[in-house]
Design an enzyme around this catalytic site. Structure first.
Site, PDB file in Angstrom:
ATOM      1  N   ASP A 194      -5.192  -6.631   1.875  1.00 39.30           N
ATOM      2  CA  ASP A 194      -5.710  -6.246   3.194  1.00 39.30           C
ATOM      3  C   ASP A 194      -5.549  -7.370   4.211  1.00 39.30           C
ATOM      4  O   ASP A 194      -5.177  -8.492   3.856  1.00 39.30           O
ATOM      5  CB  ASP A 194      -7.183  -5.811   3.084  1.00 39.30           C
ATOM      6  CG  ASP A 194      -8.014  -6.721   2.199  1.00 39.30           C
ATOM      7  OD1 ASP A 194      -7.561  -7.838   1.907  1.00 39.30           O
ATOM      8  OD2 ASP A 194      -9.125  -6.317   1.816  1.00 39.30           O
ATOM      9  N   ASP A 218     -21.119  -3.829  -1.853  1.00 38.18           N
ATOM     10  CA  ASP A 218     -21.271  -2.365  -1.844  1.00 38.18           C
ATOM     11  C   ASP A 218     -20.168  -1.687  -2.668  1.00 38.18           C
ATOM     12  O   ASP A 218     -19.969  -0.483  -2.590  1.00 38.18           O
ATOM     13  CB  ASP A 218     -21.255  -1.819  -0.405  1.00 38.18           C
ATOM     14  CG  ASP A 218     -19.970  -2.159   0.328  1.00 38.18           C
ATOM     15  OD1 ASP A 218     -19.055  -2.757  -0.290  1.00 38.18           O
ATOM     16  OD2 ASP A 218     -19.860  -1.822   1.522  1.00 38.18           O
ATOM     17  N   GLU A 263     -14.275   0.973   2.105  1.00 38.33           N
ATOM     18  CA  GLU A 263     -15.731   1.018   2.161  1.00 38.33           C
ATOM     19  C   GLU A 263     -16.243   2.287   1.476  1.00 38.33           C
ATOM     20  O   GLU A 263     -15.471   3.209   1.202  1.00 38.33           O
ATOM     21  CB  GLU A 263     -16.166   1.017   3.639  1.00 38.33           C
ATOM     22  CG  GLU A 263     -15.735  -0.231   4.406  1.00 38.33           C
ATOM     23  CD  GLU A 263     -16.639  -1.433   4.159  1.00 38.33           C
ATOM     24  OE1 GLU A 263     -17.245  -1.538   3.072  1.00 38.33           O
ATOM     25  OE2 GLU A 263     -16.730  -2.283   5.061  1.00 38.33           O
TER      26      GLU A 263
HETATM   27  C1  GLP Z   1     -13.698  -8.772   1.585  1.00 39.68           C
HETATM   28  C2  GLP Z   1     -12.322  -8.355   1.098  1.00 39.68           C
HETATM   29  C3  GLP Z   1     -12.347  -7.816  -0.297  1.00 39.68           C
HETATM   30  C4  GLP Z   1     -13.123  -8.757  -1.200  1.00 39.68           C
HETATM   31  C5  GLP Z   1     -14.543  -8.829  -0.701  1.00 39.68           C
HETATM   32  C6  GLP Z   1     -15.440  -9.690  -1.586  1.00 39.68           C
HETATM   33  O1  GLP Z   1     -14.421  -7.751   2.168  1.00 39.68           O
HETATM   34  N1  GLP Z   1     -11.699  -7.384   1.940  1.00 39.68           N
HETATM   35  O2  GLP Z   1     -11.016  -7.655  -0.766  1.00 39.68           O
HETATM   36  O3  GLP Z   1     -13.065  -8.320  -2.525  1.00 39.68           O
HETATM   37  O4  GLP Z   1     -14.520  -9.382   0.593  1.00 39.68           O
HETATM   38  O5  GLP Z   1     -15.297 -11.033  -1.272  1.00 39.68           O
HETATM   39  P1  GLP Z   1     -15.884 -12.186  -2.144  1.00 39.68           P
HETATM   40  O6  GLP Z   1     -14.966 -12.353  -3.290  1.00 39.68           O
HETATM   41  O7  GLP Z   1     -15.863 -13.385  -1.234  1.00 39.68           O
HETATM   42  O8  GLP Z   1     -17.254 -11.809  -2.548  1.00 39.68           O
END
Ligand code: GLP
Length: 262
Positions: free
Chosen positions: A70, A139, A146
């Site tokens: 993403d 979430d 989402e």
């Molecule tokens: C963002 C990304 C996700 C990722 C998530 C969790 O929202 N778009 O791909 O998995 O964060 O991030 P973290 O690993 O920092 O908890």
């Protein structure tokens, strides 16, 4: 689904890096190994380990093509919170990989739908993704899918929830308004079309999401639960993330995995 429980974040990261390296090294087909990659704090330990292995000659990325999950819409590459910047800063700048093999959605495109369509076509042109590594949000969002995103969604534009903007505001001076409201993201269907999916889940704050992914029903409320229908899904997690699993589930996976090396 496999659930590989490791004592802590470091061990989880090492396990996942070894798994990925073994898959790359074992790839004997006459085409590149196609690897899907995430950003966030979850994969940083894996990237550090893969960098080390690359420098030690234990894994090569010369024949690896990558697709990132993403990218924020409207952030230029040079912005230190763009996922392009993150990936180069934390991984690509430290390994030997041909620049042409790296694919990241362009968050500055003036044709977001076209950009997403081209991304899907490019993935298909390589014969699909061999292994998609991911993380999840609190979430349960996978990439930027989402809650209530279709479980068969493809790469497209996503609106971010207020919750996600609040969680991610820690990287934007704690101001949720500074977090872009939209992103480009691979779909749940894009991820589950991959031959294998490896999701990293670490820390107490992900415990509900892990339980929903493993023990809950398949539901668009927890988009990560789509992994239950995948024939090659692995969750690599740490003890801290297991807090909401039932004792039976926890024991089952420790038992069933005890003789697996990778
Ligand atoms: C963002 C990304 C996700 C990722 C998530 C969790 O929202 N778009 O791909 O998995 O964060 O991030 P973290 O690993 O920092 O908890």
């Amino acid at each position: 689904m496999r659930v590989v429980i490791q004592d802590n974040y470091d061990k989880m990261s090492k396990w996942a890096a070894n798994y990925i390296a073994a898959k790359i090294n074992g790839h004997k087909e006459n085409r590149p190994f196609v690897l899907g990659l995430p950003t966030g704090s979850s994969p940083i330990g894996v990237y550090k380990e893969l960098i080390k292995m690359n420098k030690e000659g234990k894994v090569s990325f010369e024949n690896v093509v990558t697709f990132n999950m993403d990218e924020y819409l409207g952030l230029p590459r040079e912005h230190d919170q763009s996922y392009w910047y993150f990936m180069h800063d934390n991984f690509f700048d430290h390994i030997k990989i041909p620049a042409a093999n790296v694919n990241i959605l362009n968050g500055m495109t003036d044709d977001p739908e076209g950009e997403c369509e081209r991304y899907e076509k490019k993935i298909a042109s390589y014969g699909g993704i061999d292994l998609f590594m991911g993380g999840i949000g609190v979430d349960g969002h996978l990439a930027f899918n989402e809650p209530y995103t279709s479980l068969s969604s493809r790469t497209g534009v996503r609106n971010l929830t207020t919750d996600t903007r609040i969680v991610n505001s820690r990287f934007f001076g704690n101001d949720p308004e500074k977090v872009p409201a939209q992103a480009l993201s691979v779909g749940i269907g894009t991820v589950t079309d991959s031959k294998e999916v490896l999701v990293l889940i670490s820390g107490h704050n992900k415990a509900r999401a892990l339980a929903a992914t493993v023990e809950g029903g398949v539901s668009q409320k927890w988009t990560c639960s789509a992994l239950q229908l995948h024939n090659g899904a692995i969750i690599a997690c740490d003890e801290a993330a297991c807090g909401e699993l039932t004792v039976d589930t926890y024991k089952y996976f420790l038992d069933i995995e005890k003789n697996e090396r990778l």
